[in-house]
Design an enzyme around this catalytic site. Structure first.
Site, mmCIF file in Angstrom:
data_model
loop_
_atom_site.group_PDB
_atom_site.id
_atom_site.type_symbol
_atom_site.label_atom_id
_atom_site.label_comp_id
_atom_site.label_asym_id
_atom_site.label_seq_id
_atom_site.Cartn_x
_atom_site.Cartn_y
_atom_site.Cartn_z
ATOM 1 N N ARG A 112 -2.554 9.822 -3.324
ATOM 2 C CA ARG A 112 -2.840 8.413 -3.591
ATOM 3 C C ARG A 112 -2.380 8.109 -4.930
ATOM 4 N NH1 ARG A 112 -6.363 3.985 -1.614
ATOM 5 N NH2 ARG A 112 -6.756 2.278 -3.440
ATOM 6 N N HIS A 139 1.157 1.782 2.568
ATOM 7 C CA HIS A 139 -0.310 2.232 2.672
ATOM 8 C C HIS A 139 -0.642 2.706 4.282
ATOM 9 C CE1 HIS A 139 -4.510 2.941 1.983
ATOM 10 N NE2 HIS A 139 -4.790 1.722 1.518
ATOM 11 N N GLN A 142 -4.262 3.201 6.066
ATOM 12 C CA GLN A 142 -4.820 1.949 6.089
ATOM 13 C C GLN A 142 -4.368 1.269 7.527
ATOM 14 O OE1 GLN A 142 -7.518 0.277 4.644
ATOM 15 N NE2 GLN A 142 -7.531 -0.531 6.538
ATOM 16 N N ASP A 252 -5.651 -9.381 1.677
ATOM 17 C CA ASP A 252 -5.669 -8.073 0.855
ATOM 18 C C ASP A 252 -6.135 -8.993 -0.520
ATOM 19 O OD1 ASP A 252 -6.015 -5.858 0.027
ATOM 20 O OD2 ASP A 252 -3.902 -5.380 -0.071
ATOM 21 N N CYS A 294 -8.946 -4.827 4.111
ATOM 22 C CA CYS A 294 -8.832 -3.054 3.873
ATOM 23 C C CYS A 294 -9.793 -2.731 2.858
ATOM 24 C CB CYS A 294 -7.476 -2.699 3.363
ATOM 25 S SG CYS A 294 -6.838 -3.058 1.726
ATOM 26 N N ARG A 321 -11.282 4.562 8.897
ATOM 27 C CA ARG A 321 -10.321 5.330 7.915
ATOM 28 C C ARG A 321 -10.441 6.912 7.839
ATOM 29 N NH1 ARG A 321 -8.680 4.021 2.213
ATOM 30 N NH2 ARG A 321 -9.108 1.630 2.994
#
Length: 330
Positions: A112, A139, A142, A252, A294, A321
């Protein structure tokens, strides 16, 4: 985007319509459901399961037995870290933080990072798979969790169908009709993956962003066109127009890591973009529209009525996730 250095290229979570077998993303989602079904009974408090059911329990495949995945987190995330660490454990392996990782010690990296170039640089010298947990451009983990959540709740979008009566209905793969998915918010890595994924699954994407933040990189735009996704994408700046006919509304964070100095300017630019019942009613969203985010969420992005109400899928979305990452690790 998932990176496999041995193949010398990068793969998005979906694949072109011309793909002649089950797309990799669908294989991953179905594997996620299988692993979820096998693993969740093991996570129940001891003594709650009947003895006969305990005798029938099967361990998840120990595909990481005696293997180690390195976690590289230059950007913090409690959910991502917990999902990765517990997934590796259930598969019989270990996840080590970077402070304890020495080159050649691990069989894979789950990274990440900030700039996407960091992922590409990691992949060059490393002989094992490098998975993109997040970068500034993409991403993918996700979006896999979001897709799994939508398929698990496919019955909500088909009035004539209902969930399976099986005791394991949440683990049953459900076909998902083509949806209209609306995104209102910032142009970020979440939106980028939505743009190159949902149209290839037959969904229509409607996007509203303030002019202040409409800055897609040339590489993103060329990728959208290369995959033929642009034909199923509507762009605009009015969130009310964007939610017209929406089955799912997504937003988001408006202020990503590193953008804290722009907070005042961004909050002003996003006035009118908060997801509310009134916004979606006035804009003509479908009566049974659902909401996704998310996380972490701030109240100016979506109000409490929507976030905590019956439209919200954010908590199963967060749970998934773990299972999609577990499927990738396997």
């Amino acid at each position: 985007m998932l990176v496999y250095p041995r193949l010398g290229h990068t793969l998005h979570v979906a694949c072109p319509p011309s793909y002649n077998t089950t797309p990799p993303a669908v294989q991953t989602l179905r594997r996620s459901l299988r692993l979820k079904k096998l693993s969740k009974p093991w996570l129940e408090p001891q003594g709650l399961l009947p003895a006969k059911k305990v005798q029938k329990l099967r361990l998840p495949p120990q595909s990481l037995f005696n293997k180690t995945a390195a976690l590289l987190f230059s950007r913090r995330s409690t959910r991502m870290r917990l999902a990765a660490e517990t997934s590796a454990t259930l598969l019989g392996g270990r996840a080590l933080d970077t402070a304890r990782v020495i080159g050649g010690m691990c069989q894979g990296i789950f990274a990440r990072v900030g700039a996407h170039s960091e992922i590409e640089e990691l992949a060059k010298p490393f002989p094992a798979p490098v998975l993109n947990a997040l970068s500034d451009l993409w991403h993918p983990t996700q979006i896999l969790a979001d897709l799994l959540t939508l398929h698990e709740h496919a019955h909500l979008f088909s009035p004539n169908s209902s969930p399976s009566s099986s005791s394991h209905s949440e683990y049953t793969w459900q076909d998902l009709r083509p949806l209209t998915i609306t995104y209102v918010g910032d142009t970020n890595n979440i939106l980028n993956d939505m743009l190159v994924t949902y149209p290839r699954f037959g969904h229509t994407l409607r996007v509203a962003c303030p002019p202040f933040v409409q800055h897609h990189s040339p590489s993103i735009l060329s990728r959208i066109q290369e995959l033929g996704c642009d034909k199923n994408i509507w762009w605009g700046t009015d969130p009310r127009e964007a939610v017209k006919g929406a089955d799912v509304v997504v937003t988001d964070t408006w202020i990503s890591m590193g953008q804290e100095a722009e907070k005042a300017e961004r909050l002003k630019a996003f006035e009118g973009y908060q997801v509310t019942e009134a916004l979606c009613r006035e804009g003509g969203a479908n009566p049974d529209w659902k909401f996704m985010h998310c996380l972490p969420r701030k109240q100016n992005e979506v109000d409490d009525e929507v976030f905590y109400g019956p439209r919200s899928l954010v908590f199963p979305e967060a749970d998934n996730r773990k299972w999609t990452i577990m499927a990738l690790f396997e």
